[in-house]
Design a protein around this motif. Structure first.
Motif, PDB file in Angstrom:
ATOM      1  N   ARG A 160     -51.778 125.978 -61.271  1.00 26.05           N
ATOM      2  CA  ARG A 160     -51.346 124.592 -61.274  1.00 26.05           C
ATOM      3  C   ARG A 160     -52.243 123.915 -62.086  1.00 26.05           C
ATOM      4  NH1 ARG A 160     -50.859 122.839 -56.322  1.00 26.05           N
ATOM      5  NH2 ARG A 160     -51.978 121.090 -56.220  1.00 26.05           N
TER       6      ARG A 160
ATOM      7  N   ASP B 273     -47.484 120.932 -62.235  1.00 26.91           N
ATOM      8  CA  ASP B 273     -46.408 122.083 -62.476  1.00 26.91           C
ATOM      9  C   ASP B 273     -47.150 123.356 -61.955  1.00 26.91           C
ATOM     10  OD1 ASP B 273     -48.121 122.435 -64.617  1.00 26.91           O
ATOM     11  OD2 ASP B 273     -46.565 122.033 -66.037  1.00 26.91           O
TER      12      ASP B 273
ATOM     13  N   PRO C 173     -42.532 121.457 -59.935  1.00 22.86           N
ATOM     14  CA  PRO C 173     -41.636 122.199 -61.053  1.00 22.86           C
ATOM     15  C   PRO C 173     -42.242 123.204 -61.584  1.00 22.86           C
ATOM     16  CG  PRO C 173     -42.409 120.251 -61.915  1.00 22.86           C
ATOM     17  CD  PRO C 173     -42.878 120.030 -60.665  1.00 22.86           C
TER      18      PRO C 173
ATOM     19  N   SER D  73     -43.984 125.287 -64.418  1.00 27.13           N
ATOM     20  CA  SER D  73     -44.518 125.084 -65.580  1.00 27.13           C
ATOM     21  C   SER D  73     -43.936 125.121 -66.813  1.00 27.13           C
ATOM     22  CB  SER D  73     -46.202 125.590 -65.457  1.00 27.13           C
ATOM     23  OG  SER D  73     -46.780 125.177 -66.785  1.00 27.13           O
TER      24      SER D  73
ATOM     25  N   GLN E 237     -40.740 122.825 -68.759  1.00 29.95           N
ATOM     26  CA  GLN E 237     -41.022 122.410 -66.964  1.00 29.95           C
ATOM     27  C   GLN E 237     -39.710 122.203 -66.157  1.00 29.95           C
ATOM     28  OE1 GLN E 237     -42.623 118.193 -65.800  1.00 29.95           O
ATOM     29  NE2 GLN E 237     -44.420 119.673 -66.327  1.00 29.95           N
TER      30      GLN E 237
ATOM     31  N   ASN F 241     -40.084 116.470 -61.522  1.00 32.64           N
ATOM     32  CA  ASN F 241     -41.564 116.107 -61.308  1.00 32.64           C
ATOM     33  C   ASN F 241     -41.940 114.993 -60.283  1.00 32.64           C
ATOM     34  OD1 ASN F 241     -44.174 115.464 -61.704  1.00 32.64           O
ATOM     35  ND2 ASN F 241     -44.243 117.188 -63.475  1.00 32.64           N
TER      36      ASN F 241
END
Length: 400
Positions: A84, A88, A97, A99, A106, A151
């Protein structure tokens, strides 16, 4: 004159406080220590990207299998994978979400779960996997609209009631460390990882407060003072970060007491405390914060400001938890321009020598307090400028 005298005497005092003699090991103790040593490599998101983006699940597995086989042959037993890097994920998450560095977009579709496969392949090569997480960083891009609609940082930022949980500065978009809701999100995110994947540990890197701007947490600090709080803004910020560290440690242990939690901070203690508001001394000196610390001692032996051996010993002096040391393979074959002021011999230490990392590993192997090493980073193993340094490093790694 007094100031000059004080500056000169401080290193001497610190050195006198640190053990300089290396304790002797008997054969049984030495063998047990060697088996438990962590020999790790950091695999950053931009390196992991080459394994995932544009590749099918089968291609990903094959590339990963080859990479892990090589790492095992080199002598590594642990891979710290940046799962992470921003807000993401390189895994199937209900909180973050996918990455954009994973499959190109994304919040895009995730045709397979990279972390699940990473853990499976690591096991087949006797490698441990650490989930490397950047807790507060949302994006290097300052445009909030560049984030996917899924996001949470974008959702918070678009809502007046929750807007203060996110802030934008020169370095990009970040979660507000003073927000309790942010703290819960990060802890829940870690819980999601340790509950779903067979990782040996979770590691935070060296990014905490990215700026000293007083507007970052103005709302939260004002509320704190209104309730009778007495801490200065700096101490308030350090408490906020320390509260997160405690929360994450507790969260990890609530899921599985065998999974470890650690932090890899910058090696400069003053930078951590005064600019990043990371009270690392408290974390390593008290229970309930971290299982280990891994300062990034990215310096040569000749470095004027933070010479390698002296810096390691400073950290040893304050640390009561397990301690590892981060080593800078990425500097191999390059000038280290911040190592000195206009002294080419020191600046070119990594350029003129091809055994710096090897010598550092040998030095650390003689210190019982040091439980392992981390090398930054994976892609450097295959760069031509690092070739000789890598080969020498591998020799030391296999004997470590």
């Amino acid at each position: 004159m007094k100031k000059i005298f004080i500056l000169l005497i401080i290193p001497l005092i610190l050195t006198s406080c640190v053990k300089t003699e290396v304790p002797k090991k008997n054969a049984e103790t030495a063998k047990a220590t060697e088996q438990n040593k962590v020999k790790a490599i950091w695999l950053a998101y931009y390196e992991l990207n080459s394994f995932t983006e544009g590749n099918t699940e089968e291609q990903f597995e094959n590339k990963l299998d080859s990479a892990f086989k090589t790492l095992s042959e080199y002598g590594f037993n642990t891979v710290a994978v940046q799962v992470r890097p921003f807000a993401d994920a390189f895994y199937k998450s209900k909180l973050f979400p996918s990455s954009k560095y994973c499959f190109g977009e994304q919040g895009g579709e995730m045709p397979y779960d990279p972390l699940e496969i990473i853990c499976k392949k690591a096991k087949s090569h006797n490698l441990r996997i650490e989930a490397w997480v950047n807790p507060y960083r949302v994006s290097n891009n300052k445009n909030i609209n560049s984030l996917s609609n899924s996001n949470i940082a974008k959702k918070w930022c678009k809502n007046k009631k929750t807007k203060s949980r996110v802030f934008i500065c020169k370095k990009g978009i970040f979660f507000n460390p003073a927000s309790k809701e942010v703290r819960k999100l990060i802890a829940d995110g870690v819980k999601e990882i340790v509950s779903s994947y067979s990782v040996s540990s979770v590691q935070f890197d060296d990014y905490f407060y990215p700026a000293k701007d007083e507007t970052i947490d103005k709302k939260e600090y004002k509320k704190y003072l209104a309730k009778g709080g007495k801490l200065s803004l700096g101490d308030f910020r350090r408490k906020c970060v320390s509260d997160l560290i405690k929360d994450v440690y507790k969260t990890v242990k609530s899921v599985n007491g065998e999974i470890r939690f650690g932090v890899s901070p910058a090696a400069d203690m003053n930078e951590n405390y005064n600019n990043l508001y990371a009270d690392v001394r408290t974390w390593v000196g008290n229970k309930g914060y971290v299982d280990y610390i891994c300062p990034q001692v990215y310096f040569g032996f000749k470095n004027v400001y933070q010479p390698f051996m002296f810096t390691v010993k400073k950290w040893m002096y304050i640390t009561n938890c397990d301690m590892y040391v981060g080593l800078p393979l990425y500097k191999a074959g390059k000038a280290d321009k911040y190592a000195a002021f206009e002294n080419k011999s020191i600046i070119n230490e990594f350029k003129n020598n091809s055994n710096i990392i090897q010598r550092q590993i040998v030095y650390l192997s003689k210190l019982d307090e040091i439980k392992g090493i981390y090398v930054f980073s994976y892609s450097c193993l295959f760069e031509e400028r690092c070739k000789s340094e890598k080969e020498n490093m591998i020799k030391a790694l296999k004997e470590y």
